[in-house]
Design an enzyme around this catalytic site. Structure first.
Site, PDB file in Angstrom:
ATOM      1  N   ARG A 178       0.839  -1.193   0.000  1.00 50.53           N
ATOM      2  CA  ARG A 178       0.000   0.000   0.000  1.00 50.53           C
ATOM      3  C   ARG A 178       0.876   1.245   0.000  1.00 50.53           C
ATOM      4  NH1 ARG A 178      -4.880   0.306   4.183  1.00 50.53           N
ATOM      5  NH2 ARG A 178      -3.315   0.412   5.808  1.00 50.53           N
ATOM      6  N   ARG A 185      -3.522   8.442  11.448  1.00 53.22           N
ATOM      7  CA  ARG A 185      -4.980   8.316  11.518  1.00 53.22           C
ATOM      8  C   ARG A 185      -5.519   9.178  12.653  1.00 53.22           C
ATOM      9  NH1 ARG A 185      -5.434   2.567   9.741  1.00 53.22           N
ATOM     10  NH2 ARG A 185      -3.357   2.019   9.036  1.00 53.22           N
ATOM     11  N   ASP A 254      -9.871   4.755  13.522  1.00 56.11           N
ATOM     12  CA  ASP A 254      -8.561   4.260  13.075  1.00 56.11           C
ATOM     13  C   ASP A 254      -8.512   4.099  11.560  1.00 56.11           C
ATOM     14  OD1 ASP A 254     -10.465   2.240  14.123  1.00 56.11           O
ATOM     15  OD2 ASP A 254      -9.146   0.831  13.078  1.00 56.11           O
ATOM     16  N   ASN A 255      -9.659   4.188  10.908  1.00 59.44           N
ATOM     17  CA  ASN A 255      -9.691   4.074   9.454  1.00 59.44           C
ATOM     18  C   ASN A 255      -9.929   5.427   8.788  1.00 59.44           C
ATOM     19  OD1 ASN A 255      -9.260   1.324   9.662  1.00 59.44           O
ATOM     20  ND2 ASN A 255     -11.433   0.810   9.606  1.00 59.44           N
TER      21      ASN A 255
HETATM   22  P1  AMP Z   1      -9.214  -3.200  10.021  1.00 63.23           P
HETATM   23  O1  AMP Z   1     -10.607  -3.628  10.321  1.00 63.23           O
HETATM   24  O2  AMP Z   1      -8.594  -3.927   8.855  1.00 63.23           O
HETATM   25  O3  AMP Z   1      -9.050  -1.741   9.928  1.00 63.23           O
HETATM   26  O4  AMP Z   1      -8.339  -3.715  11.262  1.00 63.23           O
HETATM   27  C1  AMP Z   1      -8.598  -3.351  12.596  1.00 63.23           C
HETATM   28  C2  AMP Z   1      -7.451  -3.806  13.458  1.00 63.23           C
HETATM   29  O5  AMP Z   1      -7.342  -5.231  13.467  1.00 63.23           O
HETATM   30  C3  AMP Z   1      -6.093  -3.296  13.045  1.00 63.23           C
HETATM   31  O6  AMP Z   1      -5.361  -3.018  14.199  1.00 63.23           O
HETATM   32  C4  AMP Z   1      -5.512  -4.453  12.277  1.00 63.23           C
HETATM   33  O7  AMP Z   1      -4.112  -4.417  12.274  1.00 63.23           O
HETATM   34  C5  AMP Z   1      -6.038  -5.635  13.074  1.00 63.23           C
HETATM   35  N1  AMP Z   1      -6.125  -6.855  12.252  1.00 63.23           N
HETATM   36  C6  AMP Z   1      -6.992  -7.128  11.256  1.00 63.23           C
HETATM   37  N2  AMP Z   1      -6.771  -8.355  10.748  1.00 63.23           N
HETATM   38  C7  AMP Z   1      -5.738  -8.887  11.447  1.00 63.23           C
HETATM   39  C8  AMP Z   1      -5.028 -10.125  11.404  1.00 63.23           C
HETATM   40  N3  AMP Z   1      -5.335 -11.080  10.531  1.00 63.23           N
HETATM   41  N4  AMP Z   1      -4.014 -10.301  12.275  1.00 63.23           N
HETATM   42  C9  AMP Z   1      -3.687  -9.353  13.164  1.00 63.23           C
HETATM   43  N5  AMP Z   1      -4.310  -8.171  13.262  1.00 63.23           N
HETATM   44  C10 AMP Z   1      -5.325  -7.932  12.416  1.00 63.23           C
HETATM   45 MG    MG Z   2      -7.932  -0.346   9.878  1.00 62.54          MG
END
Ligand code: AMP
Ligand code: MG
Length: 489
Positions: A178, A185, A254-255
């Site tokens: 990316r 954020r 966070d997004n």
């Molecule tokens: P996201 O919903 O993708 O924005 O992720 C939310 C949080 O969950 C972030 O801190 C990500 O790094 C963590 N996260 C999502 N998928 C995984 C995974 N497979 N392993 C570890 N952390 C994850």
């Molecule tokens: Mg995220």
């Protein structure tokens, strides 16, 4: 971890990893078994100053899997917090590694991040990995957003890892590279505000100002200026999302990127039939992140951002709260200004008249009532002659159309220029869910990447009406409509 010296065009600087250790954890990607390039963005590589030819094959796969670390990179996992569906949580890069900042030949600076690169200290119970389908999905949608002219993180490559990931069932593992203006954020500010002494937020705010808003460093109150500038960019971004019918799906704090780029493509999708209540994410049961609610949520997130800046807005905390509230309360009007400007342009209106909002809203509510396709209805208005569909012969529509034509007569621009303007604002091609799914299925189930390549080509010129890409304009059949995207990606 071996480092390779070669002329791949890497030119890293690492300003973020010179910030206090509180902000990140040093972490290298965990190597994978057999990295193979699935898709590579040559044009983006070139614009970053990279040697696209040298990186297009296995050499590239070695870098974009994290098996080989480019010279000059200082890999870290970034710390952040966030409000997820309204609840505050400590997060951080649980499956991503920031390699560093690539400085381009034109002295621009971009984060290069590997997503799906193995566990980090922030992984909690996750495996740190990613499955192929969601990484390809992020690649397709983010590149489509870019081609539509919407600020977004970009996708440089997806490599398969040769290792399975388990998401209920075994799926091929993959890593997405990316590219972002930065990964700071709203949640980064929340993390620092929660975790550090009085120096933390000014340090992060100064860093952010220098990196994204350098002109504001000399403002009377640079931090208030930062708040306003971030709000302005988010208002503009949200207006663009709403205009193209983009639904982010997980607008947690966070997004939301402070740079104003769209970030973290999870259960996102484009709306087909116009309906403000549209939700695609399977976990969003209350519709918090529904299409029509996105601007409100942006404001809510910005209020969380403002909260972290309070000590910098005024010495007197009550004053600071008043200043922050005033700023945040101005968001709906700022959003509306951007949105109205964009929607007028979609109807070919350059001048402003009082009735314009009503003209737009009448069309939208007609679309909702008649389950009209959002993208195609606007596109149809740009044609010399409306398509011969029963929908456009419907009385409420013809009334609206007459009213719109009368309004267009107030414009001094010739009809032809108006149509050109409209065609540049009303996309013919969006990444429709059923076509994205079809491309992902071919790639994942049959290792056939040609379906995706053809889709990616069409999405590069969304405002063109090329006959060879016309099939992408067909909305899903009613049976294909009940589309959902699932988290735990
Ligand atoms: P996201 O919903 O993708 O924005 O992720 C939310 C949080 O969950 C972030 O801190 C990500 O790094 C963590 N996260 C999502 N998928 C995984 C995974 N497979 N392993 C570890 N952390 C994850
Ligand atoms: Mg995220």
């Amino acid at each position: 971890m071996k480092q390779i010296k070669n002329d791949f065009g890497w030119h890293f600087d690492n300003t973020y990893s010179r910030l206090p250790e509180l902000y990140y954890a040093r972490q290298t990607p965990v190597p994978v078994r057999t990295p193979r390039m699935a898709v590579f963005n040559e044009a983006l590589a070139l614009s970053l100053g990279l040697n696209a030819r040298a990186l297009a094959d296995d050499q590239g796969a070695a870098f974009f899997s994290g098996n080989v670390i480019p010279e000059g990179a200082e890999p870290i996992a970034q710390a952040y917090a966030g409000h997820q569906f309204g609840h505050f949580t400590m997060l951080g890069d649980g499956r991503a590694i920031l390699l560093g900042e690539q400085v381009t030949p034109t002295a621009e600076r971009f984060d290069i991040q590997l997503k799906g690169s193995g566990p980090t200290p922030f992984s909690r119970r996750g495996d740190g990995r990613a499955a192929l389908a969601p990484m390809l999905r992020e690649y397709i949608i983010s590149e489509a957003m870019h081609a539509l002219g919407i600020p977004t993180t970009r996708s440089l490559a997806v490599v398969t890892t040769g290792e399975p990931v388990f998401r209920g069932i075994a799926q091929p593992g993959a890593i997405l590279t990316r590219v972002a203006a930065s990964h700071i954020r709203v949640g980064t500010f929340e993390y620092v505000a929660t975790h550090s002494d009085r120096e933390g937020i000014p340090l992060l705010a100064d860093y952010t100002l220098r990196r994204h808003y350098p002109k504001l460093v000399v403002a009377d109150n640079p931090y208030l200026a930062l708040l306003h500038a971030v709000m302005e960019r988010q208002a503009s971004l949200l207006a663009m999302w709403q205009q193209v019918g983009f639904i982010h799906g997980v607008m947690n704090t966070d997004n939301m990127a402070i740079s104003g780029e769209t970030i973290d493509y999870g259960p996102c999708a484009f709306m087909d039939v116009y309906d403000p209540a549209t939700v695609f994410s399977s976990i969003d049961r209350s519709g918090r992140y529904a299409y029509g609610n996105q601007p409100n949520i942006a404001q809510w997130n910005l209020a969380q951002f403002a909260r972290t800046l309070l000590p910098l807005l005024h010495q007197d905390i009550k004053e600071a709260v008043t200043i922050a509230e005033q700023a945040i309360e101005s968001f709906p009007a700022t959003f509306q200004r951007h949105w109205l400007f964009g929607m007028r342009a979609r109807l070919g209106l350059i001048t402003e008249e009082d009735g314009d909002l009503n003209l737009i809203e009448t069309l939208l509510s007609w679309m909702q009532q008649h389950e009209a396709d959002y993208t195609n209805t606007f596109r149809a208005l740009t044609l010399n002659k409306l398509p011969d569909e029963p929908l456009f012969h419907e009385a409420a529509f013809t009334d609206w159309h007459t009213r719109w034509q009368l309004r267009l007569d107030h414009e001094s621009t010739p009809k032809e220029s108006t149509q050109l303007l409209m065609r540049a604002r009303n996309p013919a091609i969006i990444p429709r869910n059923h076509r994205v799914e079809e491309a992902l299925e071919a790639a994942v189930e049959r290792s056939d990447f040609t379906v995706m390549e053809r889709l990616l080509t069409a999405l590069k010129t969304p405002y063109d009406d090329s006959p060879s890409h016309r099939d992408y304009q067909t909305p899903p059949a009613p049976s294909e409509r009940a589309y959902q995207t699932f988290c735990g990606t």
